[in-house]
Write a protein that holds these residues in place. Sequence first.
Motif, PDB file in Angstrom:
ATOM      1  N   ALA A 157       7.030   0.891  17.091  1.00 58.92           N
ATOM      2  CA  ALA A 157       8.137   0.116  16.553  1.00 58.92           C
ATOM      3  C   ALA A 157       7.370  -0.075  14.960  1.00 58.92           C
ATOM      4  O   ALA A 157       8.413   0.051  14.093  1.00 58.92           O
ATOM      5  N   LEU A 158       6.442  -0.083  15.195  1.00 59.06           N
ATOM      6  CA  LEU A 158       6.190  -0.363  13.054  1.00 59.06           C
ATOM      7  C   LEU A 158       6.092   1.004  13.023  1.00 59.06           C
ATOM      8  O   LEU A 158       6.932   1.172  11.258  1.00 59.06           O
ATOM      9  N   ALA A 159       6.189   2.228  13.373  1.00 56.90           N
ATOM     10  CA  ALA A 159       6.877   3.280  12.420  1.00 56.90           C
ATOM     11  C   ALA A 159       8.454   3.272  12.377  1.00 56.90           C
ATOM     12  O   ALA A 159       8.510   3.249  10.934  1.00 56.90           O
ATOM     13  N   LEU A 160       9.154   2.960  12.854  1.00 55.45           N
ATOM     14  CA  LEU A 160      11.154   2.708  12.690  1.00 55.45           C
ATOM     15  C   LEU A 160      10.268   1.699  11.993  1.00 55.45           C
ATOM     16  O   LEU A 160      11.418   1.728  10.803  1.00 55.45           O
ATOM     17  N   ALA A 161      10.104   0.251  11.700  1.00 56.59           N
ATOM     18  CA  ALA A 161      10.137  -0.009  10.506  1.00 56.59           C
ATOM     19  C   ALA A 161      10.211   0.416   9.248  1.00 56.59           C
ATOM     20  O   ALA A 161      10.942   0.175   8.441  1.00 56.59           O
ATOM     21  N   GLY A 162       8.588   1.765   9.137  1.00 55.06           N
ATOM     22  CA  GLY A 162       8.434   1.657   7.808  1.00 55.06           C
ATOM     23  C   GLY A 162       9.381   2.593   7.947  1.00 55.06           C
ATOM     24  O   GLY A 162       9.716   3.124   6.450  1.00 55.06           O
ATOM     25  N   GLN A 163      10.261   3.240   8.655  1.00 56.20           N
ATOM     26  CA  GLN A 163      10.904   4.924   8.153  1.00 56.20           C
ATOM     27  C   GLN A 163      12.498   3.866   8.123  1.00 56.20           C
ATOM     28  O   GLN A 163      12.936   4.815   6.410  1.00 56.20           O
ATOM     29  N   LYS A 164      12.984   2.652   8.098  1.00 54.95           N
ATOM     30  CA  LYS A 164      14.195   2.401   8.136  1.00 54.95           C
ATOM     31  C   LYS A 164      14.726   0.924   7.517  1.00 54.95           C
ATOM     32  O   LYS A 164      15.515   0.740   7.205  1.00 54.95           O
ATOM     33  N   ALA A 165      13.583   0.597   8.130  1.00 51.05           N
ATOM     34  CA  ALA A 165      13.756  -0.676   7.100  1.00 51.05           C
ATOM     35  C   ALA A 165      13.725  -1.662   6.489  1.00 51.05           C
ATOM     36  O   ALA A 165      12.457  -1.128   5.453  1.00 51.05           O
ATOM     37  N   ASP A 166      14.047  -2.773   6.063  1.00 53.51           N
ATOM     38  CA  ASP A 166      14.094  -3.178   4.578  1.00 53.51           C
ATOM     39  C   ASP A 166      12.666  -4.442   4.507  1.00 53.51           C
ATOM     40  O   ASP A 166      12.304  -4.853   3.743  1.00 53.51           O
ATOM     41  N   GLY A 167      12.335  -4.800   5.419  1.00 48.81           N
ATOM     42  CA  GLY A 167      11.370  -5.683   5.540  1.00 48.81           C
ATOM     43  C   GLY A 167      10.667  -4.939   6.620  1.00 48.81           C
ATOM     44  O   GLY A 167      11.174  -5.119   8.077  1.00 48.81           O
ATOM     45  N   PHE A 168       9.159  -5.726   7.165  1.00 47.36           N
ATOM     46  CA  PHE A 168       8.629  -6.066   8.414  1.00 47.36           C
ATOM     47  C   PHE A 168       8.273  -7.639   9.092  1.00 47.36           C
ATOM     48  O   PHE A 168       7.562  -7.946   7.848  1.00 47.36           O
ATOM     49  N   ILE A 169       8.883  -7.867  10.208  1.00 47.13           N
ATOM     50  CA  ILE A 169       8.511  -9.382  11.203  1.00 47.13           C
ATOM     51  C   ILE A 169       7.666  -9.108  12.057  1.00 47.13           C
ATOM     52  O   ILE A 169       7.908  -8.766  12.515  1.00 47.13           O
ATOM     53  N   LEU A 170       6.115  -9.769  11.890  1.00 45.14           N
ATOM     54  CA  LEU A 170       5.343 -10.273  12.118  1.00 45.14           C
ATOM     55  C   LEU A 170       4.787 -11.089  12.749  1.00 45.14           C
ATOM     56  O   LEU A 170       4.151 -12.260  11.346  1.00 45.14           O
ATOM     57  N   GLN A 171       5.031 -11.734  13.798  1.00 40.59           N
ATOM     58  CA  GLN A 171       4.996 -12.720  14.410  1.00 40.59           C
ATOM     59  C   GLN A 171       3.665 -13.320  15.209  1.00 40.59           C
ATOM     60  O   GLN A 171       3.548 -13.197  16.310  1.00 40.59           O
ATOM     61  N   LEU A 172       2.702 -13.413  14.297  1.00 37.36           N
ATOM     62  CA  LEU A 172       1.347 -12.817  14.653  1.00 37.36           C
ATOM     63  C   LEU A 172       0.172 -13.758  13.371  1.00 37.36           C
ATOM     64  O   LEU A 172       0.803 -13.366  11.841  1.00 37.36           O
ATOM     65  N   ALA A 173      -0.875 -14.106  13.753  1.00 36.98           N
ATOM     66  CA  ALA A 173      -1.653 -14.588  12.432  1.00 36.98           C
ATOM     67  C   ALA A 173      -3.210 -13.646  12.073  1.00 36.98           C
ATOM     68  O   ALA A 173      -3.815 -14.554  11.216  1.00 36.98           O
ATOM     69  N   ASP A 174      -3.357 -12.624  13.497  1.00 33.44           N
ATOM     70  CA  ASP A 174      -5.290 -12.865  13.529  1.00 33.44           C
ATOM     71  C   ASP A 174      -5.183 -11.630  12.424  1.00 33.44           C
ATOM     72  O   ASP A 174      -4.135 -10.425  12.385  1.00 33.44           O
ATOM     73  N   LEU A 175      -6.134 -11.585  11.339  1.00 25.97           N
ATOM     74  CA  LEU A 175      -6.339 -10.874  10.232  1.00 25.97           C
ATOM     75  C   LEU A 175      -6.834  -9.964  10.125  1.00 25.97           C
ATOM     76  O   LEU A 175      -5.716  -8.930  10.056  1.00 25.97           O
ATOM     77  N   TYR A 176      -6.881  -8.791  12.067  1.00 23.05           N
ATOM     78  CA  TYR A 176      -7.247  -7.705  11.572  1.00 23.05           C
ATOM     79  C   TYR A 176      -5.926  -7.221  12.163  1.00 23.05           C
ATOM     80  O   TYR A 176      -5.609  -6.221  11.738  1.00 23.05           O
ATOM     81  N   LEU A 177      -5.704  -7.687  12.961  1.00 24.44           N
ATOM     82  CA  LEU A 177      -4.061  -7.266  14.066  1.00 24.44           C
ATOM     83  C   LEU A 177      -3.417  -7.354  12.613  1.00 24.44           C
ATOM     84  O   LEU A 177      -2.664  -6.069  12.742  1.00 24.44           O
ATOM     85  N   THR A 178      -3.004  -8.248  11.775  1.00 23.78           N
ATOM     86  CA  THR A 178      -2.093  -7.989  10.556  1.00 23.78           C
ATOM     87  C   THR A 178      -2.667  -6.657   9.884  1.00 23.78           C
ATOM     88  O   THR A 178      -1.159  -5.704   9.374  1.00 23.78           O
ATOM     89  N   GLU A 179      -3.505  -6.967   9.300  1.00 28.92           N
ATOM     90  CA  GLU A 179      -4.354  -5.361   8.541  1.00 28.92           C
ATOM     91  C   GLU A 179      -3.369  -4.063   9.153  1.00 28.92           C
ATOM     92  O   GLU A 179      -2.916  -3.371   8.577  1.00 28.92           O
ATOM     93  N   TRP A 180      -3.710  -3.786  10.467  1.00 28.47           N
ATOM     94  CA  TRP A 180      -3.690  -3.206  10.926  1.00 28.47           C
ATOM     95  C   TRP A 180      -2.333  -2.486  11.014  1.00 28.47           C
ATOM     96  O   TRP A 180      -1.676  -1.754  10.783  1.00 28.47           O
ATOM     97  N   MET A 181      -0.953  -3.436  11.203  1.00 28.12           N
ATOM     98  CA  MET A 181       0.137  -3.845  11.643  1.00 28.12           C
ATOM     99  C   MET A 181       0.539  -3.458  10.092  1.00 28.12           C
ATOM    100  O   MET A 181       1.809  -2.288  10.369  1.00 28.12           O
ATOM    101  N   VAL A 182       0.399  -3.456   9.020  1.00 30.98           N
ATOM    102  CA  VAL A 182       1.104  -3.338   8.009  1.00 30.98           C
ATOM    103  C   VAL A 182       0.630  -2.350   7.710  1.00 30.98           C
ATOM    104  O   VAL A 182       1.391  -1.547   7.287  1.00 30.98           O
ATOM    105  N   LYS A 183      -0.532  -2.280   7.281  1.00 36.65           N
ATOM    106  CA  LYS A 183      -0.718  -0.362   7.315  1.00 36.65           C
ATOM    107  C   LYS A 183       0.074   0.646   8.063  1.00 36.65           C
ATOM    108  O   LYS A 183       0.385   1.096   7.526  1.00 36.65           O
TER     109      LYS A 183
END
Length: 288
Positions: A157-183
């Motif tokens: 799903a993260l790959a799909l967001a990067g491939q097609k979406a204009d924005g990425f919605i992350l419903q989370l606030a853990d710093l490590y996981l936020t960094e991993w998902m945004v990357k």
Amino acid sequence: MDFGLVLQTDPPASAVVSLMKRAERNGFRYGWTLDSAVLWQEPFVIYSQILANTQKLHIGPMVTNPGTRTWEVTASTFATLNDMYGNRTVCGIGRGDSAMRVAGRAPNTLARLGEAIEVIRDLAEGREAVVDGNPIRIPWIRDGKLPVWMAAYGPKALALAGQKADGFILQLADLYLTEWMVKSVREAAAAAGRDPASITICVAAPAYVGEDLAHARDQCRWFGGMVGNHVADLVGRYGEHSSLVPDELTEYVKARQGYDYSHHGRSSSTSAAPVSRRSRSTRLPRPR
């Protein structure tokens, strides 16, 4: 950095509109609502009133899905709001967890979601798109603009967001996981030949203002239960210790025993208790 708020569309809708007006007065740029037709009131009806009573606020669902509404209806609804009030909507979209499961249907596949993102955006911006094998275009749209932001957790799903979406919605606030998902999203965008910096990153987490820290944490703990419900699907797919999903993410569901959608998104959620105390994520239910 811009700020927004997320509200449940509990009745009365007038209270939702009032809070959105207050948010704009206090400098918020985005106003979001949840979107699950059985659990809450219909958000798109309320959006018209929010837009009519604000001047700059951008509004949208966090998140809608490609299963509860046909894609041309979703596109036409957004385009109508934009035509009436200026291009001030954002289509937040995902697989459809609560909206689909409460109605007894499975969430949409990522393949269907990816196709829907492109079709809804093209139609809402006045371009032709193929729906169920038929090329269609909404003829009255002029100067339409609809950013589509995708909610995602797992690697595909993260790959799909990067491939097609204009924005990425992350419903989370853990710093490590936020960094991993945004990357992960940005790497997928680069691999697809897109500019990673062009993808808006939207991080949503709960907040409760008060002096009693223990009480405030209890009011926010439901969020971890909701996140855990999403993550449970990933654990079932990839296993608990997978190189594709960090162990820090699977911590959310170690003690999970089912999920009660009647308390979805509420501080009274009975699914909040199993959330690991190590989970550091801390979205705001509408005050009563």
